[in-house]
Design a protein around this motif. Structure first.
Motif, PDB file in Angstrom:
ATOM      1  N   VAL B  60      -8.618   0.115   8.366  1.00 35.03           N
ATOM      2  CA  VAL B  60      -9.686  -0.144   9.334  1.00 35.03           C
ATOM      3  C   VAL B  60     -10.939   0.505   8.765  1.00 35.03           C
ATOM      4  O   VAL B  60     -10.906   1.645   8.316  1.00 35.03           O
ATOM      5  CB  VAL B  60      -9.335   0.435  10.714  1.00 35.03           C
ATOM      6  CG1 VAL B  60     -10.538   0.384  11.649  1.00 35.03           C
ATOM      7  CG2 VAL B  60      -8.164  -0.326  11.323  1.00 35.03           C
ATOM      8  N   VAL B  64     -11.634  -3.683   6.155  1.00 34.42           N
ATOM      9  CA  VAL B  64     -10.596  -4.289   7.001  1.00 34.42           C
ATOM     10  C   VAL B  64     -10.441  -5.770   6.657  1.00 34.42           C
ATOM     11  O   VAL B  64      -9.368  -6.336   6.774  1.00 34.42           O
ATOM     12  CB  VAL B  64     -10.927  -4.090   8.506  1.00 34.42           C
ATOM     13  CG1 VAL B  64     -12.184  -4.843   8.911  1.00 34.42           C
ATOM     14  CG2 VAL B  64      -9.768  -4.536   9.391  1.00 34.42           C
ATOM     15  N   LEU B  65     -11.540  -6.379   6.204  1.00 34.11           N
ATOM     16  CA  LEU B  65     -11.516  -7.808   5.892  1.00 34.11           C
ATOM     17  C   LEU B  65     -11.189  -8.096   4.431  1.00 34.11           C
ATOM     18  O   LEU B  65     -11.342  -9.224   3.975  1.00 34.11           O
ATOM     19  CB  LEU B  65     -12.863  -8.454   6.267  1.00 34.11           C
ATOM     20  CG  LEU B  65     -13.151  -8.486   7.773  1.00 34.11           C
ATOM     21  CD1 LEU B  65     -14.601  -8.902   8.031  1.00 34.11           C
ATOM     22  CD2 LEU B  65     -12.202  -9.420   8.505  1.00 34.11           C
ATOM     23  N   TYR B  67      -8.603  -8.718   3.184  1.00 38.25           N
ATOM     24  CA  TYR B  67      -7.633  -9.824   3.107  1.00 38.25           C
ATOM     25  C   TYR B  67      -8.306 -11.190   2.988  1.00 38.25           C
ATOM     26  O   TYR B  67      -7.655 -12.159   2.628  1.00 38.25           O
ATOM     27  CB  TYR B  67      -6.638  -9.784   4.277  1.00 38.25           C
ATOM     28  CG  TYR B  67      -7.213  -9.770   5.679  1.00 38.25           C
ATOM     29  CD1 TYR B  67      -7.896 -10.862   6.208  1.00 38.25           C
ATOM     30  CD2 TYR B  67      -7.014  -8.660   6.506  1.00 38.25           C
ATOM     31  CE1 TYR B  67      -8.383 -10.857   7.503  1.00 38.25           C
ATOM     32  CE2 TYR B  67      -7.495  -8.640   7.813  1.00 38.25           C
ATOM     33  CZ  TYR B  67      -8.176  -9.744   8.305  1.00 38.25           C
ATOM     34  OH  TYR B  67      -8.657  -9.728   9.584  1.00 38.25           O
ATOM     35  N   TRP B  74      -1.273 -10.065   2.454  1.00 37.08           N
ATOM     36  CA  TRP B  74      -1.900  -8.831   2.932  1.00 37.08           C
ATOM     37  C   TRP B  74      -1.302  -8.391   4.267  1.00 37.08           C
ATOM     38  O   TRP B  74      -0.951  -9.218   5.100  1.00 37.08           O
ATOM     39  CB  TRP B  74      -3.394  -9.047   3.208  1.00 37.08           C
ATOM     40  CG  TRP B  74      -4.328  -9.017   2.053  1.00 37.08           C
ATOM     41  CD1 TRP B  74      -4.860 -10.102   1.407  1.00 37.08           C
ATOM     42  CD2 TRP B  74      -4.905  -7.863   1.434  1.00 37.08           C
ATOM     43  NE1 TRP B  74      -5.725  -9.679   0.433  1.00 37.08           N
ATOM     44  CE2 TRP B  74      -5.772  -8.314   0.420  1.00 37.08           C
ATOM     45  CE3 TRP B  74      -4.776  -6.477   1.638  1.00 37.08           C
ATOM     46  CZ2 TRP B  74      -6.507  -7.437  -0.384  1.00 37.08           C
ATOM     47  CZ3 TRP B  74      -5.504  -5.612   0.839  1.00 37.08           C
ATOM     48  CH2 TRP B  74      -6.354  -6.095  -0.167  1.00 37.08           C
ATOM     49  N   GLN B  75      -1.291  -7.091   4.473  1.00 34.35           N
ATOM     50  CA  GLN B  75      -1.048  -6.534   5.799  1.00 34.35           C
ATOM     51  C   GLN B  75      -2.242  -5.667   6.155  1.00 34.35           C
ATOM     52  O   GLN B  75      -2.675  -4.864   5.337  1.00 34.35           O
ATOM     53  CB  GLN B  75       0.219  -5.672   5.822  1.00 34.35           C
ATOM     54  CG  GLN B  75       1.469  -6.436   5.424  1.00 34.35           C
ATOM     55  CD  GLN B  75       2.715  -5.584   5.561  1.00 34.35           C
ATOM     56  OE1 GLN B  75       2.709  -4.514   6.152  1.00 34.35           O
ATOM     57  NE2 GLN B  75       3.811  -6.077   5.015  1.00 34.35           N
ATOM     58  N   GLN B  76      -2.734  -5.843   7.356  1.00 30.90           N
ATOM     59  CA  GLN B  76      -3.864  -5.028   7.804  1.00 30.90           C
ATOM     60  C   GLN B  76      -3.302  -3.925   8.691  1.00 30.90           C
ATOM     61  O   GLN B  76      -2.673  -4.194   9.714  1.00 30.90           O
ATOM     62  CB  GLN B  76      -4.883  -5.899   8.542  1.00 30.90           C
ATOM     63  CG  GLN B  76      -6.178  -5.195   8.872  1.00 30.90           C
ATOM     64  CD  GLN B  76      -6.139  -4.545  10.222  1.00 30.90           C
ATOM     65  OE1 GLN B  76      -5.802  -5.178  11.196  1.00 30.90           O
ATOM     66  NE2 GLN B  76      -6.475  -3.263  10.271  1.00 30.90           N
ATOM     67  N   ALA B  77      -3.513  -2.685   8.283  1.00 35.00           N
ATOM     68  CA  ALA B  77      -2.893  -1.542   8.966  1.00 35.00           C
ATOM     69  C   ALA B  77      -3.819  -0.960  10.026  1.00 35.00           C
ATOM     70  O   ALA B  77      -5.038  -1.141   9.977  1.00 35.00           O
ATOM     71  CB  ALA B  77      -2.545  -0.460   7.943  1.00 35.00           C
ATOM     72  N   ALA B  78      -3.233  -0.238  10.960  1.00 34.40           N
ATOM     73  CA  ALA B  78      -4.028   0.531  11.925  1.00 34.40           C
ATOM     74  C   ALA B  78      -4.793   1.635  11.178  1.00 34.40           C
ATOM     75  O   ALA B  78      -4.466   1.982  10.045  1.00 34.40           O
ATOM     76  CB  ALA B  78      -3.123   1.137  12.991  1.00 34.40           C
ATOM     77  N   HIS B  79      -5.792   2.202  11.844  1.00 31.54           N
ATOM     78  CA  HIS B  79      -6.716   3.144  11.211  1.00 31.54           C
ATOM     79  C   HIS B  79      -5.959   4.350  10.631  1.00 31.54           C
ATOM     80  O   HIS B  79      -5.336   5.119  11.371  1.00 31.54           O
ATOM     81  CB  HIS B  79      -7.726   3.607  12.254  1.00 31.54           C
ATOM     82  CG  HIS B  79      -8.973   4.216  11.696  1.00 31.54           C
ATOM     83  ND1 HIS B  79      -9.415   4.013  10.411  1.00 31.54           N
ATOM     84  CD2 HIS B  79      -9.895   5.022  12.281  1.00 31.54           C
ATOM     85  CE1 HIS B  79     -10.542   4.679  10.222  1.00 31.54           C
ATOM     86  NE2 HIS B  79     -10.853   5.294  11.344  1.00 31.54           N
ATOM     87  N   VAL B  85       2.451   2.115   6.334  1.00 34.03           N
ATOM     88  CA  VAL B  85       2.772   0.683   6.273  1.00 34.03           C
ATOM     89  C   VAL B  85       3.232   0.319   4.856  1.00 34.03           C
ATOM     90  O   VAL B  85       4.268  -0.327   4.663  1.00 34.03           O
ATOM     91  CB  VAL B  85       1.534  -0.153   6.689  1.00 34.03           C
ATOM     92  CG1 VAL B  85       1.748  -1.635   6.419  1.00 34.03           C
ATOM     93  CG2 VAL B  85       1.202   0.072   8.167  1.00 34.03           C
TER      94      VAL B  85
END
Lengths: 362, 254
Positions: B60, B64-65, B67, B74-79, B85
């Motif tokens: 985050v 964050v973008l 991806y 891609w995996q977008q992780a929490a902050h 992850v």
């Protein structure tokens, strides 16, 4: 050949995970559920099935490991108890928002705060109504026996992957700690990478191949209209779940004039209370919700014409009773009886509450 | 037109965009280091021919973008949680090459526990750490890495270390952990530093392919918007103020 064993509820979660072909467990110690990870570490499933077991540095890390594993299309599990489940809420809402499948076990203890290590059912709101931020739902399964602790691991993964939604097994310190006879499931092999790509390759991060676009696991949507559209999609999914996945058990309901509604260990206490009450000539039955989301609302509504009153029995200060009242819409009296803070009600107390709060009600 | 067509021939090609970069327009501000580092990662993935094997975990923050810009899964992780992850990906998909991409607020503040423990376990992953001393995406707030006296929107009179503690050189901490095998601090503001940075990224990816544990690359970066300087002035400010505190070079190479 069916295989029977005498096991603790917590231990059987571990055994069921291995047998169901679970790919990974990520957890952090907390009473009264530490036997889950302890059993896994003793069993060394990585030598047997290749299942990964990792003690994380925190509940927060553990649930994010679940996110990472689930995003690969793997069957991943975590477990904790109430204060630890609170820590996991951030990860749970991300998992729900990214539409990932996983199973989360909560062996509930009394709260709020650090509370007590004794059993309670005071996390109903958190499990059923949200817990984390945003519009999402968990599928919530409430085991009432060690056998169901076993069975709901497999059922949980089936539902999680069917709907790409996190599933919570909402147990409590009684079910987690008590020993009962349990029929174990057969060993199922873990999914191969080829099977995962075939079943979940459209969304899971299995590695971008030339034949498809890259898969992105995210819960971010910067455009509010697209976010709203996604929220509608989630809402439709939860509606489908509500229509198709309600599970409950009825005990002694055929001639019942009064009804206990209770889940988990409270439902076990109510079964004894039914015996005691019926010996006194009180025709009382039990409706045991097995799924707490979706809730057996329509089932309750279908029973109302024969009922004089309902007592919601739960080891909380009154949480599930709100869903009973939403279903009943004032048509029959609904009262709540609970012991909490780690105190378990006796069957006699439950019968007494039925008599005083419902039967003798003016 | 005819003249141009004469020139556009394969033998005249001196530079091409990596095939691992998508055609999406990057959301980064002019002069931002993210774009350069994205390009370097894409080139390394292409050169190693590991597009199918690579799983990225983005944070985050501004990236964050990420991806949208690299054509990999891609995996977008929490902050702050990218290392946790990525841990699961590395453990459950050991045949893959996983990297976590994080900013300084993400890695050195809210995600301190996750990065320390992932590195201490020696998770087989690359960590790319973009350190520009500020929270870019949320509008230029103070980060754990903000230099003493540096003004930000939450330290408008300059960072007061008596009130907020000292800027955190987390890479020095990471280098102490036995799980890491390659820890380096790079920059990407000149052609020479970009080439060095790419070499480091390539080494990190090679290490993970060879299952050597965690390779950690800090890239000392700029944030023109947050720093309220032009891209050129940002680079000058970084050289003058960031480099003396965040010294470039390898901290560990085993």
């Amino acid at each position: 050949m069916a295989e029977y064993r005498l096991m603790k509820g917590n231990e059987v979660i571990a055994e069921a995970a291995i047998r169901f072909g679970c790919d990974g467990y990520f957890g952090y110690p907390i009473t009264p559920q530490s036997e889950i990870m302890e059993t896994l570490m003793l069993r060394k499933p990585w030598e047997e099935t290749g299942m990964v077991v990792l003690q994380a540095e925190s509940e927060v890390a553990a649930i994010n490991m679940v996110y990472g594993g689930a995003a690969c299309g793997k069957k991943v599990l975590t477990s904790s108890s109430s204060p630890g489940i609170s820590l996991k809420q951030e990860g749970i809402t991300y998992i729900a928002g990214a539409e990932l499948p996983c199973v989360i076990v909560n062996v509930v203890r009394g709260g709020p705060g650090l509370g007590t290590i004794q059993p309670a059912q005071s996390d109903y709101f958190q499990a059923v109504k949200g817990g984390g931020h945003g519009d999402y739902r968990l599928i919530v399964l409430a085991p009432a026996s060690v056998q169901e602790m076993n069975d709901f691991v497999g059922l949980g993964f089936d539902l999680a992957f069917k709907y790409r939604n996190p599933v919570m097994i909402l147990s409590d310190g009684v079910i987690g700690q008590m020993m009962e006879k349990v029929q174990l499931g057969d060993f199922k092999p873990r999914w191969t990478d080829a099977e995962i790509i075939k079943m979940h390759g459209s969304w899971a991060t299995t590695g971008k191949t030339p034949d498809r676009k890259h898969n992105i696991i995210t819960s971010l949507e910067l455009d509010s209209y697209r976010q709203e559209k996604f929220n509608h999609k989630l809402t439709a999914k939860y509606k489908t779940i509500s229509e198709n996945e309600v599970r409950f058990e009825e005990i002694s309901c055929e001639d019942a004039e009064y009804l206990f509604i209770a889940y988990g260990s409270s439902s076990r206490i109510c079964q004894k209370a039914i015996e005691l009450a019926r010996a006194k000539g009180i025709k009382v039955g039990l409706l045991r919700p097995i799924t707490l989301f979706p809730y057996p609302t329509k089932k309750i509504q279908s029973m109302l014409s024969k009922l004089k009153g309902i007592l919601a029995v739960e080891m909380s200060a009154g949480q599930m009773v709100e869903d009973v009242r939403l279903a009943v819409e004032g048509k029959v009296p609904v009262e709540h009886f609970g012991r909490f803070g780690g105190v378990i009600p006796t069957p006699n107390e439950v019968v007494q509450a039925l008599e005083e709060q419902i039967i003798k009600r003016k | 037109m005819a003249e141009i067509n004469e020139i556009i021939k394969p033998e005249n090609l001196v530079y091409a965009k990596s095939k691992v970069l998508t055609d999406n327009v990057m959301s980064y501000c002019p002069g931002c280091t993210h774009g350069v580092v994205h390009k370097l990662i894409a080139e390394v993935i292409e050169e190693m021919d590991i597009q199918e094997k690579t799983i990225g975990v983005c944070p985050v923050g501004c990236s964050v973008l990420a991806y949208n810009f690299l054509d990999i899964d891609w995996q977008q992780a929490a902050h702050g949680r990218a290392p946790a992850v990525a841990t699961a990906v590395a453990r459950l998909k050991p045949e893959k090459i996983v990297f976590a991409y994080q900013g300084d607020g993400d890695l050195a503040s809210i995600g301190t526990a996750e990065i320390i423990h992932a590195c201490n376990r020696g998770e087989n992953m690359v960590v790319i750490f973009i350190n520009n001393g500020i929270y870019g995406m949320t509008g230029g707030q103070m980060a754990p890495t903000t230099l003493e006296g540096m003004p930000t929107s939450t330290s408008p009179y300059g960072r007061d270390i008596k009130m907020t503690g000292h800027p955190l050189r987390i890479t020095e901490l990471i280098a102490q952990l036995p799980g890491t095998n390659f820890v380096t601090r790079q920059a990407a503001h000149t052609p020479a530093s970009v080439r060095k940075c790419k070499k480091a990224i390539r080494k990190a990816f090679d290490n993970v392919a060879a299952k050597k544990g965690t390779s950690f690359i800090e890239v000392v970066s700029t944030c023109s918007s947050g720093w309220k300087l032009s891209p050129v002035k940002s680079n000058e400010w970084m050289v003058e103020h960031m480099f003396p505190f965040y010294k470039l070079g390898d901290l560990k190479d085993e």
